[in-house]
Structure formats: C-alpha cells, structure tokens
Design a protein around this motif. Structure first.
Motif, PDB file in Angstrom:
ATOM      1  N   GLY A  74      15.143   3.505   3.589  1.00 53.65           N
ATOM      2  CA  GLY A  74      15.253   4.386   2.421  1.00 53.65           C
ATOM      3  C   GLY A  74      14.705   3.836   1.127  1.00 53.65           C
ATOM      4  N   ARG A  75      14.208   2.573   1.156  1.00 55.72           N
ATOM      5  CA  ARG A  75      13.680   2.000  -0.092  1.00 55.72           C
ATOM      6  C   ARG A  75      12.250   1.542   0.102  1.00 55.72           C
ATOM      7  NH1 ARG A  75      16.869  -2.448  -2.879  1.00 55.72           N
ATOM      8  NH2 ARG A  75      15.007  -2.141  -4.137  1.00 55.72           N
ATOM      9  N   PHE A  76      11.447   1.749  -0.934  1.00 56.17           N
ATOM     10  CA  PHE A  76      10.057   1.308  -0.824  1.00 56.17           C
ATOM     11  C   PHE A  76       9.950  -0.193  -1.074  1.00 56.17           C
ATOM     12  CE2 PHE A  76       8.969   5.828  -1.639  1.00 56.17           C
ATOM     13  CZ  PHE A  76       8.080   6.007  -0.579  1.00 56.17           C
ATOM     14  N   VAL A  77       9.223  -0.870  -0.191  1.00 57.08           N
ATOM     15  CA  VAL A  77       8.934  -2.284  -0.425  1.00 57.08           C
ATOM     16  C   VAL A  77       7.421  -2.485  -0.385  1.00 57.08           C
ATOM     17  CG1 VAL A  77      11.112  -3.172   0.490  1.00 57.08           C
ATOM     18  CG2 VAL A  77       9.198  -2.801   2.043  1.00 57.08           C
ATOM     19  N   GLU A  78       6.949  -3.420  -1.179  1.00 54.24           N
ATOM     20  CA  GLU A  78       5.510  -3.689  -1.203  1.00 54.24           C
ATOM     21  C   GLU A  78       5.077  -4.319   0.103  1.00 54.24           C
ATOM     22  OE1 GLU A  78       4.115  -5.758  -4.647  1.00 54.24           O
ATOM     23  OE2 GLU A  78       4.270  -3.916  -5.847  1.00 54.24           O
ATOM     24  N   ALA A  79       3.870  -3.987   0.524  1.00 56.14           N
ATOM     25  CA  ALA A  79       3.353  -4.512   1.784  1.00 56.14           C
ATOM     26  C   ALA A  79       1.874  -4.824   1.613  1.00 56.14           C
ATOM     27  CB  ALA A  79       3.539  -3.471   2.885  1.00 56.14           C
ATOM     28  N   SER A  80       1.345  -5.612   2.528  1.00 56.26           N
ATOM     29  CA  SER A  80      -0.099  -5.859   2.498  1.00 56.26           C
ATOM     30  C   SER A  80      -0.792  -4.638   3.094  1.00 56.26           C
ATOM     31  CB  SER A  80      -0.442  -7.104   3.314  1.00 56.26           C
ATOM     32  OG  SER A  80      -0.274  -6.799   4.693  1.00 56.26           O
ATOM     33  N   TRP A  81      -2.092  -4.546   2.869  1.00 56.14           N
ATOM     34  CA  TRP A  81      -2.848  -3.413   3.433  1.00 56.14           C
ATOM     35  C   TRP A  81      -2.751  -3.432   4.953  1.00 56.14           C
ATOM     36  CZ3 TRP A  81      -4.831   0.773   1.047  1.00 56.14           C
ATOM     37  CH2 TRP A  81      -4.853   0.743  -0.352  1.00 56.14           C
ATOM     38  N   ASP A  82      -2.862  -4.625   5.538  1.00 57.06           N
ATOM     39  CA  ASP A  82      -2.805  -4.680   7.013  1.00 57.06           C
ATOM     40  C   ASP A  82      -1.437  -4.241   7.526  1.00 57.06           C
ATOM     41  OD1 ASP A  82      -5.399  -5.368   7.375  1.00 57.06           O
ATOM     42  OD2 ASP A  82      -5.034  -7.553   7.422  1.00 57.06           O
ATOM     43  N   GLU A  83      -0.398  -4.658   6.835  1.00 53.00           N
ATOM     44  CA  GLU A  83       0.951  -4.218   7.255  1.00 53.00           C
ATOM     45  C   GLU A  83       1.092  -2.705   7.160  1.00 53.00           C
ATOM     46  OE1 GLU A  83       3.649  -8.099   5.889  1.00 53.00           O
ATOM     47  OE2 GLU A  83       3.152  -6.535   4.431  1.00 53.00           O
ATOM     48  N   ALA A  84       0.546  -2.153   6.073  1.00 58.39           N
ATOM     49  CA  ALA A  84       0.681  -0.703   5.875  1.00 58.39           C
ATOM     50  C   ALA A  84      -0.057   0.051   6.984  1.00 58.39           C
ATOM     51  CB  ALA A  84       0.142  -0.308   4.500  1.00 58.39           C
ATOM     52  N   PHE A  85      -1.277  -0.372   7.291  1.00 59.59           N
ATOM     53  CA  PHE A  85      -2.022   0.335   8.348  1.00 59.59           C
ATOM     54  C   PHE A  85      -1.378   0.095   9.716  1.00 59.59           C
ATOM     55  CE2 PHE A  85      -5.487   0.436   5.133  1.00 59.59           C
ATOM     56  CZ  PHE A  85      -5.688   1.812   5.146  1.00 59.59           C
ATOM     57  N   ALA A  86      -0.797  -1.075   9.893  1.00 58.29           N
ATOM     58  CA  ALA A  86      -0.114  -1.340  11.175  1.00 58.29           C
ATOM     59  C   ALA A  86       1.083  -0.401  11.338  1.00 58.29           C
ATOM     60  CB  ALA A  86       0.336  -2.805  11.244  1.00 58.29           C
ATOM     61  N   GLU A  87       1.786  -0.174  10.245  1.00 55.83           N
ATOM     62  CA  GLU A  87       2.938   0.742  10.285  1.00 55.83           C
ATOM     63  C   GLU A  87       2.478   2.167  10.626  1.00 55.83           C
ATOM     64  OE1 GLU A  87       6.041   0.134  10.205  1.00 55.83           O
ATOM     65  OE2 GLU A  87       7.066   1.981   9.560  1.00 55.83           O
TER      66      GLU A  87
END
Ligand code: MGD
Ligand code: MGD
Ligand code: SF4
Ligand code: MO
Length: 750
Positions: A74-87
C-alpha cells in the motif's frame, strides 16, 4: 577575480499547449536561468505565455518523479528502473496469458501529443499489446472533429484550420484562444493575429455562453445556450439554401451531397431552431448572410462545440458552412495544412483513398462503437467493474489523469483500485497514478528532443522545427520512447531485459514492409545511423512532401537540415489542397455523409425540448494547464482560482453573494466552490474550470494541495456521450446550486 559563469542558449518548442511556441532557454551551470520567447522563431516569433516560463519550475519541481516507484503493502517505495520493469514482467504477462490482451487497457493522455517520443511509440505499444481496450483524452476533447473530418475528407486528421493572416471574417464558436492559445489550430499569438485581422477591417464574432476574454476583444459576442450550437448552425445552413446564398465556386466539381444536405436541413428554419440555441432567428439569418457576403472568411469551432451530445454534427456543420459559402480551401478561409512529416493525407495516392471506418468493434458493456481505434474514455470504469469475458484487469496509463479529467472521477478511482495491476508512465504521483502499482517517471521536457508530430498538421502556417535536448537526461533516466519499448518487450513476451534496439529495429522493418514495399530495405539502411524517435522523424521528413527523398530531391528536407535551422524552417502560408488532400473512396468531399444525415433525427426530435433551469460549462485559465500544472509555483501564485462564475440574476435568485461558498450538485454528486458574480455569464449558465480537485489523499503535489479547488468532473455524468464519436458530454450539464449556509440538498450527504 570574478569567475565568468558558462551560459548556453537553447531552443525548445514549448510542450504545454497546442500553440507550440519556440522558447529560448538560457542555462547556467546546469540550471535554467531564463526562459523567454525565441524572437527569431519562424513560426511563433517570440510569443510565449506564463506557462512557457513554468518549464523551469517543472524541471526543478521536487515533487516531479525522478525514480520509479513500486507500491509495496500500500505504500510507494523508490526502485531502480530494472526493479520496476522486473515487477511489471512479474505481474503483467500472467494477466495477458490468463485473460487475453483485451484484459489490459491502455489510456493515453494529453501530453502524449506534446512529446514526440510518446506520440510515435504509443501506437507501437498499442499494436504490440493488441488490446481493443484503448482509451484516450481524445474522447474528452476532439473526437467529434476527427469523425466529421474523416467522413467528409477521408482521413481522421484532415482537419482544416482558419487561415487567420488572410481572413477578414472569423466566426468562432465554443473556443477562447485568448486564454487557451488555440486548439485543433496551432496559432501562437492569437491576440496579435486577431488584432491585425480587425485592423485591416475584418470582423471577429464569438458565440459563447460566456463573454470570454476572446469575446471581449471581438466585434460582436452572441450568447448561446450550451449545447445549442447544432441549432444555430442548422439554422444558418437552412438560410444559405433558402436565400440562395450557396456558392461552391472552385470546389463545385469536388463536392457531392449538396441536394441531400438541402433536404436534410429543410426542417431547421431559424424560426424553429432559435429557441433551442437562445439566439433570435433574425440574428441567425444575419450571421449566415454576413458569412456568405464576406470576402475571406472562416467558421471555427472548438471544445465548446465538441464536448456536447451533438459534437459530431456541430463539427460537420462548421465545415459545411465554410464549403457552402465558398470559403473552404481558399486563402483566408478554412484551409488544410501540409505538414513536413507524418501527415496521412500527404501519403499514398493523392485525391482518393479508403476513407474511414468506425464501429469495427463495440465496447463490451455499453456497446459504444470504436472510433479511431478507441472506445470512449467515459466507458473505462464500467469496463473495469463489470465481470465477465473481456473484463479489464490491468491498465497501462501514459501521461493520463482520468481521475480528474474524465466524468465521474470518483467512480473511476474506485474502479482503478479493483484492477489486478496498473502501470503509469507519468511525471507525478497524482490523483490517477496513486492507484498504480508501478510508476515509471517520464522525462522532463528539457531532457528530450522534440518535433511537433501532430501540431504541424494543424498549424496556421506550414513549418518544420526540431528541438534538441536542453539538458542531458538525469542519470539512469531512459527516454520515453525507450520506456515504451521496454513495455513492448514485456507485452510481447520477450521480457524486461530484452534488447530494445532490436525490438525497435523489428518494429521499423515491419512498418517499412507495409508502407515502402520494395524500398523497405534501402530506406531502413538509409536511416540506420539513428535510433528511436529521431530515426522515425528523419524517415518521416525525408519521405514527406518537402523531403529530400533520399537524394532524389537534394534540396529537400531531412532531420540534419531541420535541426541545423535554429529558427525552424518556414514552409510558407497554407495553400489550396483540394482535391489532392482527399482520401474518400469517391475522391470527393462528402458534404452529406449518411451517418450524419441519419443523426439529424436527434436534433429534429429535440427541437421542442424545454431548456433546463441551470447548466454548467467549463473554462480554461491562463495559469493552469488541464489537471496537472498546479504544482508549479510560478503558476500557482498566478492567482488562478477555482471559482464558479454566476450571472447576477441567477445569484439573486439563488441567494448567492460574491465571494461566498456554494454547493453545486448533479444527481448524487456534489462539490463546493467559491462564487464570483459576473455579467460575463449568460443567465442560467455557470462556468467552472476543469482540472481542479487536488485534495485526494496519497498524491504527492505539495503546491497544488495548498489551493486544491473542486473537481468539475465530479459532477459530470459518465453515461452521457455523443453517440457517434463517443465523446463525453462535459458542457451544458444540468445542475442545482445553493448557498453553503443552507442545508445539504435533500438526500445528499458526502
Ligand atoms: N469537464 C471538463 N473535463 C475535461 C475538459 C473540459 O474542458 N472540461 N477538457 C478535456 C481535455 S480537452 C483534455 S485534453 C483532457 C486531458 O485529460 P488528461 O490527459 O487525462 O489530463 P491532463 O490534465 O492533461 O494530465 C496529463 C497527465 O500527464 C502527466 N504528464 C505531464 N507531463 C508529462 C510528461 O512529460 N510525460 C509523462 N509521461 N507524463 C506527463 C501529468 O502528470 C498528468 O498525470 O481533459 C479533458 N477533461
Ligand atoms: N491556459 C490553458 N490553455 C490551454 C489548456 C489549459 O488547461 N489551460 N488546455 C488545452 C487543451 S487540452 C485544449 S483541448 C484547448 C481548448 O481550447 P478552447 O477550445 O479554446 O477551450 P476553452 O478555453 O475551454 O474554451 C471553450 C469555450 O467554450 C464555451 N462553451 C461551453 N459550452 C459551450 C457550448 O455549448 N457552445 C458554445 N458555443 N460554447 C460553449 C466555454 O464558455 C468556453 O469559453 O486549450 C488548451 N490550452
Ligand atoms: S502559449 Fe502554449 S506553447 Fe506558447 S508558451 Fe504558452 S503554453 Fe507554451
Ligand atoms: Mo484537450
């Protein structure tokens, strides 16, 4: 010794509205020092408005996202670009595998048209996904004009614009370019162009339920009942026939349907239409006569004529009037631009084509027809909520804020929370993206290169201008076309780590096989030194109507030449294009398309309808840009307020005082606003700007939240549309209003 700071000067086309002003941006030590109009720009000549200056604030806004966000518990956390695309790869492909591509919807917002990378790659994302559930701001805006243009001229983007520099008569309906700076008509510095028109003896007449900033500078302003334009326009067309004022002139051999049209409008004499538009019959006749008598004239209509239940009919009748009075495709009249690249009506065989098709698919719940590959934006919520085959389970939103910009945002917001997965490509955590699971930040406009893919096709004068990036992208930040390519890789099943250059090559090769036939390989090689958006641009310019044709026309344009021209390339005033511009199967201008003739049943049945008591319309404000620029300090302190403008007679009747609070309700929906009493308003009509309502929890818009205003679209009915184009009805909606000191409307709580 005082050290001299290194200053560099850059030129960037402003991405904040359709005027596309050339800006001059001075940068010192990596920071924007000054923004002003680029005086030598061949197209905009130094004009700019307060929003252009706010590019600095956007670039520096601490709330602008610079790092992907992933929602965890329920909370936004910062991520790397690779993590975001992996998700995204973890969550999106299983939905496609289980429910099919239609389970993933796409929604594209207004900035798509203002960023060349988004404009050229969102269609690629759409094709790669293959979902029929595509939605965009077009059905909250200009879809009626696309449809009428497509039916009449054979292409959705064959939209004529006023040739203002040579006109001596301009009749304007439902537009306020003094504030909006023009729309479906790229015309920087409308103010001076209108002044010049009047200085050479021309007349400007504005038809609007509000005496707008534009109306105040005009020769004449005529109040119209919201939604009444179709009746005014039909009465004018009727008059032209009845008084034998029809002059097709040069276009006569290129127009079909005159008789069918004459028959179809027979029932709409001004005496019969007058009551529904609130304009005396004699004024309707005089307008028709003045238009017919004017030497060089245009009728132009914009958002007020589109966001209503007769949007397509209005859009059609405006061009009908231009054609019937000999003011179409003539200098000073309504003319077709001829863009240097990407314009479909400059491609293929001139003068004839396949025309357009609509309704190839119907939306699942309301059965709304597809137009231009889209379903109505106002259908998105019901398609998410309604279980069954084809239900939307996931959403990719690209620069789109439907929670504020589309009708009944509250319902849509609740629907977004029911999605299995949502990705947003956006620069803010706002009213819409707060519902996402992953947010991928777009680039600041100062970080990418630009070309006006869409607006060069709608410009008052032909031109080609390219902007190089003002600053390098922040570390790790991909360009927006690269973000879309990574999403394409994921929906194609190639994965988050797929080589996007290879995907890009494949997509281009496929395009060229379709469009260039035997020359596909040769053209591919000829632009292979470039990548992405710029490769498509170079190809578009070189094969375009002014292009170098890869050497066959050596004097012609290519990207190197356009980029080298710091002031832009002027391609001259608009010239006549009929019949070459037409892409209808008949090779003619279709004056009376059957779909539109049939639709006249509705206004005919509606002639006797009595006017509702109080209706609401929208307006734009100089210091706002749709729903999303309120976080920029320089604009926020520009004193724009979300006030309801009310006519003194209505205020008296409703017991409202200037500066007081009032409730406005439609059905079960209600908002609270401040009241401003002004005789600018037609009695019975109130005006409220859209794009406000920044008080929703979970957004990260610190400045906007200080002066949140109320969301006009909370009052709008998502079920009201123009049935032909699917455009939402956002104007002329019946409301109730009362002072806040009174008890809440019966049955309403909130
Ligand atoms: N009642 C009423 N409603 C209206 C209208 C009206 O007149 N009355 N007007 C309608 C019209 S004309 C339109 S065009 C629509 C607009 O509808 P939308 O396109 O949905 O809304 P915008 O307010 O333009 O929001 C743009 C979104 O893009 C994001 N964004 C801004 N810049 C960038 C960028 O560079 N990159 C990326 N990736 N994202 C960016 C913003 O944060 C925001 O989320 O609203 C419509 N709604
Ligand atoms: N400063 C600023 N500029 C903008 C924007 C912004 O938000 N702020 N938004 C941009 C966008 S996305 C767009 S699409 C353009 C829109 O550009 P315009 O079409 O010029 O939009 P508005 O200024 O809203 O003017 C619409 C006018 O229609 C009138 N109107 C409402 N209902 C009716 C009706 O039924 N009939 C008639 N005849 N008139 C009616 C309203 O009173 C209003 O004056 O502006 C763009 N420019
Ligand atoms: S008029 Fe439009 S394009 Fe020009 S500076 Fe203002 S926002 Fe930018
Ligand atoms: Mo718009």
């Amino acid at each position: 010794m005082i050290e001299q700071k290194q200053e560099t000067v850059h030129h960037r086309i402003c991405p904040f509205c359709e005027a596309c002003c050339g800006l001059e941006i001075t940068v010192t030590e990596g920071r924007v020092k000054r923004i002003r109009g680029h005086a030598a720009d061949v197209f905009s000549g130094g004009y700019l408005c307060p929003k252009g200056v706010a590019l600095k604030d956007l670039h520096e806004d601490p709330d602008r996202l610079r790092q992907p966000l992933i929602k965890r518990e329920g909370r936004f956390v910062e991520a790397s670009w690779d993590e975001a695309f992996a998700e995204i790869e973890r969550r999106l492909p299983p939905i496609i595998a289980k429910h099919g591509p239609d389970a993933v919807a796409l929604t594209f917002g207004n900035p798509v048209v203002h960023k060349a990378g988004l404009m050229l790659y969102t269609p690629r994302l759409g094709r790669a996904l293959g979902s029929k559930n595509v939605f965009s701001a077009s059905t909250l805006d200009q879809m009626p004009k696309h449809l009428s243009s497509g039916l009449m001229f054979g292409d959705f983007l064959s939209i004529p614009v006023p040739d203002i520099e040579r006109a001596n008569f301009l009749l304007m309906l439902g537009a306020n370019p003094m504030v909006s700076n023009g729309s479906l008509w790229t015309v920087p510095n409308f103010r001076d162009k209108a002044k010049a028109l009047r200085a050479r003896g021309g007349r400007l007449i504005v038809v609007d339920p509000r005496r707008t900033e534009t109306a105040k500078t005009a020769d004449q302003h005529i109040f119209i009942r919201p939604g009444g334009d179709v009746f005014l326009l039909l009465g004018m067309v009727h008059t032209l026939f009845a008084e034998k004022l029809v002059r097709l002139n040069r276009l006569a051999p290129h127009v079909v349907g005159v008789e069918a049209l004459q028959q179809a409008v027979a029932a709409f004499a001004p005496e019969r239409t007058s009551a529904r538009c609130g304009i005396p019959a004699e004024t309707i006749r005089t307008l028709a006569r003045s238009l017919a008598a004017a030497e060089r004239a245009t009728v132009y209509g914009r958002i007020g004529t589109c966001t209503q239940e007769y949007g397509t009919l209005c859009s059609w009748l405006i061009d009908v009037l231009n054609i019937l009075t000999g003011h179409f495709d003539e200098p000073g009249g309504a003319m077709f631009p001829k863009a240097a690249a990407f314009q479909a009506n400059t491609m293929g065989k001139p003068g004839v084509g396949k025309g357009i098709v609509t309704g190839r698919r119907k939306s699942r719940v309301s059965g709304a027809p597809e137009v231009l590959g889209e379903f109505p934006a106002s259908c998105l919520a019901e398609e998410i909520e309604t279980p069954g085959d084809g239900q939307i389970k996931a959403l990719i939103s690209v620069s789109s804020n439907p929670a504020l910009s589309s009708p009944n945002g509250a319902r849509l917001g609740a629907a977004l929370d029911k999605l299995d997965f949502m990705v947003s490509v956006d620069v803010y955590l706002n009213e819409t993206t707060r519902h996402a699971d992953v947010i991928l930040p777009g680039t600041s406009p100062l970080e990418d290169s630009h070309y006006d893919v869409a607006f060069s096709q709608l410009s008052y004068r032909n031109h080609a201008r390219y902007s190089a990036p003002v600053m390098p992208c922040a570390a790790g930040q991909p360009e927006e076309w690269q973000i879309l390519l990574r999403l394409i890789g994921i929906v194609q099943g190639k994965g988050a780590a797929a080589d996007i250059n290879q995907i890009d090559d494949e997509l281009l090769a496929e395009d060229l096989r379709r469009t260039a036939g035997a020359r596909a390989d040769e053209l591919f090689k000829a632009v292979s030194h470039r990548r992405g958006m710029e490769r498509l641009l170079d190809l578009g310019l070189r094969t375009g109507p002014y292009g170098d044709q890869f050497g066959a026309s050596p004097e012609g344009l290519n990207l190197d030449k356009v980029a080298a021209a710091e002031t832009g390339v002027d391609l001259g005033p608009l010239g006549p294009r009929v019949p070459e511009v037409l892409r209808t199967p008949s090779g003619k201008i279709e004056l009376a398309p059957q779909m539109l003739i049939d639709d006249l049943m509705r206004p005919a049945a509606d002639l006797a309808r009595t006017a509702p008591g109080l209706v609401i319309v929208g307006r734009r404000q100089t210091h706002c840009g749709n729903s999303w620029m309120s976080n920029l300090p320089i604009l926020a302190k520009g004193a724009a307020q979300c006030t309801a403008l009310v006519n003194p007679a209505d205020a008296l009747r409703l017991g409202l005082e200037d500066g007081s609070r009032a409730r406005i309700a439609h059905g079960n929906n209600m908002i609270e606003v401040n009241v401003e009493i002004t005789d600018e308003m037609m009695p019975g009509v109130i005006s409220l700007p859209h794009g406000w309502g920044h008080d929703q929890p979970g957004s990260r818009l610190e400045v906007a939240a200080l002066n949140p205003g109320a969301n006009l679209n909370a009052l709008m009915d998502e079920n009201r549309r123009d049935p032909l184009s699917g455009n939402a009805v956002l104007s002329g909606v019946e409301v109730q209003m009362q002072a806040v000191s009174k008890p809440v409307f019966a049955g309403q709580t909130r």
